[in-house]
Design a protein around this motif. Structure first.
Motif, PDB file in Angstrom:
ATOM      1  N   SER A 197     -59.440  21.085 -17.196  1.00 60.42           N
ATOM      2  CA  SER A 197     -59.594  22.536 -17.172  1.00 60.42           C
ATOM      3  C   SER A 197     -58.382  23.188 -16.526  1.00 60.42           C
ATOM      4  N   GLU A 198     -58.245  24.480 -16.720  1.00 62.29           N
ATOM      5  CA  GLU A 198     -57.132  25.220 -16.140  1.00 62.29           C
ATOM      6  C   GLU A 198     -57.252  25.229 -14.620  1.00 62.29           C
ATOM      7  N   GLY A 199     -56.137  25.060 -13.940  1.00 58.01           N
ATOM      8  CA  GLY A 199     -56.160  25.035 -12.486  1.00 58.01           C
ATOM      9  C   GLY A 199     -54.767  25.002 -11.918  1.00 58.01           C
ATOM     10  N   PRO A 200     -54.654  24.932 -10.600  1.00 62.59           N
ATOM     11  CA  PRO A 200     -53.331  24.879  -9.963  1.00 62.59           C
ATOM     12  C   PRO A 200     -52.547  23.655 -10.439  1.00 62.59           C
ATOM     13  N   ASN A 201     -51.340  23.867 -10.894  1.00 59.72           N
ATOM     14  CA  ASN A 201     -50.436  22.796 -11.323  1.00 59.72           C
ATOM     15  C   ASN A 201     -50.977  21.983 -12.501  1.00 59.72           C
ATOM     16  N   ARG A 202     -51.863  22.572 -13.314  1.00 55.68           N
ATOM     17  CA  ARG A 202     -52.337  21.870 -14.501  1.00 55.68           C
ATOM     18  C   ARG A 202     -52.675  22.871 -15.600  1.00 55.68           C
ATOM     19  N   VAL A 203     -52.535  22.393 -16.838  1.00 54.28           N
ATOM     20  CA  VAL A 203     -52.794  23.208 -18.012  1.00 54.28           C
ATOM     21  C   VAL A 203     -53.993  22.634 -18.756  1.00 54.28           C
ATOM     22  N   ALA A 204     -54.901  23.493 -19.167  1.00 57.51           N
ATOM     23  CA  ALA A 204     -56.097  23.031 -19.864  1.00 57.51           C
ATOM     24  C   ALA A 204     -55.729  22.304 -21.153  1.00 57.51           C
ATOM     25  N   GLY A 205     -56.471  21.257 -21.471  1.00 61.58           N
ATOM     26  CA  GLY A 205     -56.226  20.493 -22.689  1.00 61.58           C
ATOM     27  C   GLY A 205     -56.879  19.124 -22.594  1.00 61.58           C
ATOM     28  N   THR A 206     -56.591  18.279 -23.577  1.00 59.39           N
ATOM     29  CA  THR A 206     -57.101  16.905 -23.574  1.00 59.39           C
ATOM     30  C   THR A 206     -55.912  15.953 -23.448  1.00 59.39           C
ATOM     31  N   TYR A 207     -56.052  14.995 -22.541  1.00 57.55           N
ATOM     32  CA  TYR A 207     -54.948  14.114 -22.198  1.00 57.55           C
ATOM     33  C   TYR A 207     -55.423  12.653 -22.135  1.00 57.55           C
ATOM     34  N   HIS A 208     -54.459  11.742 -22.127  1.00 58.74           N
ATOM     35  CA  HIS A 208     -54.787  10.327 -21.943  1.00 58.74           C
ATOM     36  C   HIS A 208     -55.403  10.135 -20.555  1.00 58.74           C
ATOM     37  N   PRO A 209     -56.567   9.474 -20.464  1.00 58.27           N
ATOM     38  CA  PRO A 209     -57.200   9.250 -19.157  1.00 58.27           C
ATOM     39  C   PRO A 209     -56.563   8.055 -18.450  1.00 58.27           C
ATOM     40  N   THR A 210     -55.379   8.256 -17.919  1.00 58.71           N
ATOM     41  CA  THR A 210     -54.671   7.133 -17.293  1.00 58.71           C
ATOM     42  C   THR A 210     -55.434   6.585 -16.085  1.00 58.71           C
ATOM     43  N   PHE A 211     -56.242   7.437 -15.449  1.00 59.28           N
ATOM     44  CA  PHE A 211     -57.052   6.930 -14.335  1.00 59.28           C
ATOM     45  C   PHE A 211     -58.022   5.869 -14.843  1.00 59.28           C
ATOM     46  N   LEU A 212     -58.577   6.091 -16.049  1.00 61.20           N
ATOM     47  CA  LEU A 212     -59.507   5.134 -16.640  1.00 61.20           C
ATOM     48  C   LEU A 212     -58.778   3.867 -17.080  1.00 61.20           C
ATOM     49  N   TYR A 213     -57.592   4.027 -17.656  1.00 64.61           N
ATOM     50  CA  TYR A 213     -56.809   2.865 -18.066  1.00 64.61           C
ATOM     51  C   TYR A 213     -56.526   1.960 -16.855  1.00 64.61           C
ATOM     52  N   GLU A 214     -56.123   2.587 -15.761  1.00 63.09           N
ATOM     53  CA  GLU A 214     -55.793   1.790 -14.583  1.00 63.09           C
ATOM     54  C   GLU A 214     -57.044   1.174 -13.970  1.00 63.09           C
ATOM     55  N   SER A 215     -58.162   1.888 -14.019  1.00 63.60           N
ATOM     56  CA  SER A 215     -59.411   1.351 -13.481  1.00 63.60           C
ATOM     57  C   SER A 215     -59.818   0.089 -14.238  1.00 63.60           C
ATOM     58  N   LEU A 216     -59.760   0.157 -15.560  1.00 62.28           N
ATOM     59  CA  LEU A 216     -60.114  -1.009 -16.378  1.00 62.28           C
ATOM     60  C   LEU A 216     -59.114  -2.141 -16.167  1.00 62.28           C
ATOM     61  N   TRP A 217     -57.847  -1.788 -16.035  1.00 61.89           N
ATOM     62  CA  TRP A 217     -56.826  -2.815 -15.804  1.00 61.89           C
ATOM     63  C   TRP A 217     -57.089  -3.546 -14.488  1.00 61.89           C
ATOM     64  N   CYS A 218     -57.466  -2.813 -13.461  1.00 67.41           N
ATOM     65  CA  CYS A 218     -57.732  -3.421 -12.153  1.00 67.41           C
ATOM     66  C   CYS A 218     -58.926  -4.379 -12.215  1.00 67.41           C
ATOM     67  N   VAL A 219     -59.938  -4.023 -13.000  1.00 68.10           N
ATOM     68  CA  VAL A 219     -61.073  -4.941 -13.179  1.00 68.10           C
ATOM     69  C   VAL A 219     -60.587  -6.232 -13.835  1.00 68.10           C
ATOM     70  N   GLY A 220     -59.723  -6.094 -14.842  1.00 62.91           N
ATOM     71  CA  GLY A 220     -59.160  -7.275 -15.489  1.00 62.91           C
ATOM     72  C   GLY A 220     -58.327  -8.112 -14.536  1.00 62.91           C
ATOM     73  N   VAL A 221     -57.564  -7.457 -13.659  1.00 66.09           N
ATOM     74  CA  VAL A 221     -56.750  -8.172 -12.667  1.00 66.09           C
ATOM     75  C   VAL A 221     -57.646  -8.967 -11.721  1.00 66.09           C
ATOM     76  N   ALA A 222     -58.740  -8.343 -11.272  1.00 64.98           N
ATOM     77  CA  ALA A 222     -59.662  -9.033 -10.364  1.00 64.98           C
ATOM     78  C   ALA A 222     -60.242 -10.278 -11.025  1.00 64.98           C
ATOM     79  N   LEU A 223     -60.672 -10.151 -12.275  1.00 64.94           N
ATOM     80  CA  LEU A 223     -61.238 -11.300 -12.995  1.00 64.94           C
ATOM     81  C   LEU A 223     -60.181 -12.384 -13.210  1.00 64.94           C
TER      82      LEU A 223
END
Length: 327
Positions: A164-190
């Motif tokens: 959503s629109e907010g300080p230092n960000r523009v509304a839109g749809t973006y790659h969820p890099t937080f999710l990519y890294e979260s899944l990657w970390c689970v793979g690293v742990a395994l």
């Protein structure tokens, strides 16, 4: 029109009366709890005492939080010390901004202090905690989702993250890099769990494997991010950091395997003796209970024999009395 996307929370804070409950802080706290809990299970399995991981974490976690914040503030100083910015915001950790590189580096200093006080080798403790740290990172990344930060380039994929629109960000749809890294970390742990069981990693090599595997994923995920960052030779600072740390981790694995092959036989002095004493105490208790059972059994047998003797003598007395009467 976007047919599907991952929604972002309208707010990362829930006010419980005068107490603000922040999603970012909750994710960090839950991640720390999981890391300590899982690390404790691995430490016990390797021959350590229950509770040792938590005792050392009391040193490592505060150091790690300070180190993570320092790295973020130093590498993104313009967010706090440039014209128009309030330097006090540098202390508002709940608004996001923890650099994993600083957290691991200074957290290791705290862990070293805790291990030294307990007479425990730091590499062994780090090996036990490695997959737990990866799980903690996987959970902690969801704090960025609550704050609507650290997303990637614009995309219309079904799993795009809606911002959503907010300080230092523009509304839109973006790659969820937080999710990519979260899944990657689970793979690293395994991966670390599997490799540790398969190759009996020791002397810090399980932790080094975690570091190398994490850096591999962090490099390409970092490349996708669009938030402001310093660049060196066209690459983001964190990409260079990931590459350098990856090389150091792999070098450590190779050298350590040659210099100190195998795994530590003793990870916590006195833990094996304490376990043996506990087993011996249990054996003594079992022996005492067995002796008590034997004594009870002997008494019962004696009582039974006495009763049978009395019954055997009773018919003889009766027969003698009848013979006297008849005579």
């Amino acid at each position: 029109m976007d047919l599907a996307y991952i929604p972002s929370p309208s707010t990362g804070v829930i006010d419980l009366g005068p107490i603000p409950l922040r999603g970012y802080a909750f994710c960090i706290i839950i991640g720390v709890f999981v890391a300590v809990w899982f690390g404790n299970k691995r430490w016990i399995a390797r021959g350590g005492r229950a509770g040792t991981v938590a005792d050392i974490a009391v040193w490592a976690v505060p150091f790690g939080l300070v180190g993570g914040r320092l790295y973020h503030v130093i590498t993104d100083y313009q967010l706090y010390f440039s014209d128009g910015e309030n330097w006090v915001d540098a202390f508002k950790i709940w608004q996001g901004g923890l650099g994993i590189w600083g957290a691991i580096a200074l957290g290791a200093v705290g862990a070293w202090i805790g291990c030294r006080r307990r007479g425990i080798p730091l590499p062994a403790w780090a090996d036990a905690l490695a997959p737990g740290i990866a799980f903690a990172q996987a959970i902690g990344r969801w704090g960025n989702w609550f704050n609507q930060e650290l997303y990637g380039k614009p995309t219309d994929l079904p799993w795009a993250l809606k911002i959503s629109e907010g300080p230092n960000r523009v509304a839109g749809t973006y790659h969820p890099t937080f999710l990519y890294e979260s899944l990657w970390c689970v793979g690293v742990a395994l991966l670390v769990i599997w490799a540790d069981r398969r190759f009996k990693l020791g002397h810090g090599r399980a932790f080094a494997l975690y570091v190398a595997a994490y850096c591999t994923g962090r490099a390409w995920i970092e490349y996708m991010r669009v938030d402001e960052a310093h660049h060196i030779l066209g690459l983001r600072l964190n990409v260079w950091t990931a590459v350098i740390v990856f090389v150091l981790a792999v070098t450590y694995i190779v050298i350590s395997a040659k210099v100190r092959p195998g795994r530590e036989e003793i990870v916590e002095p006195g833990a094996a003796g304490a376990a043996e004493n506990a087993e011996a105490a249990e054996g003594v208790e079992d022996a005492d209970e067995g002796a008590k059972d034997a004594d009870s059994g002997s008494a019962s047998d004696a009582d039974g024999d006495a009763e049978r003797d009395d019954e055997g003598r009773a018919p003889g007395k009766n027969g003698t009395a009848e013979a006297a009467k008849n005579g």
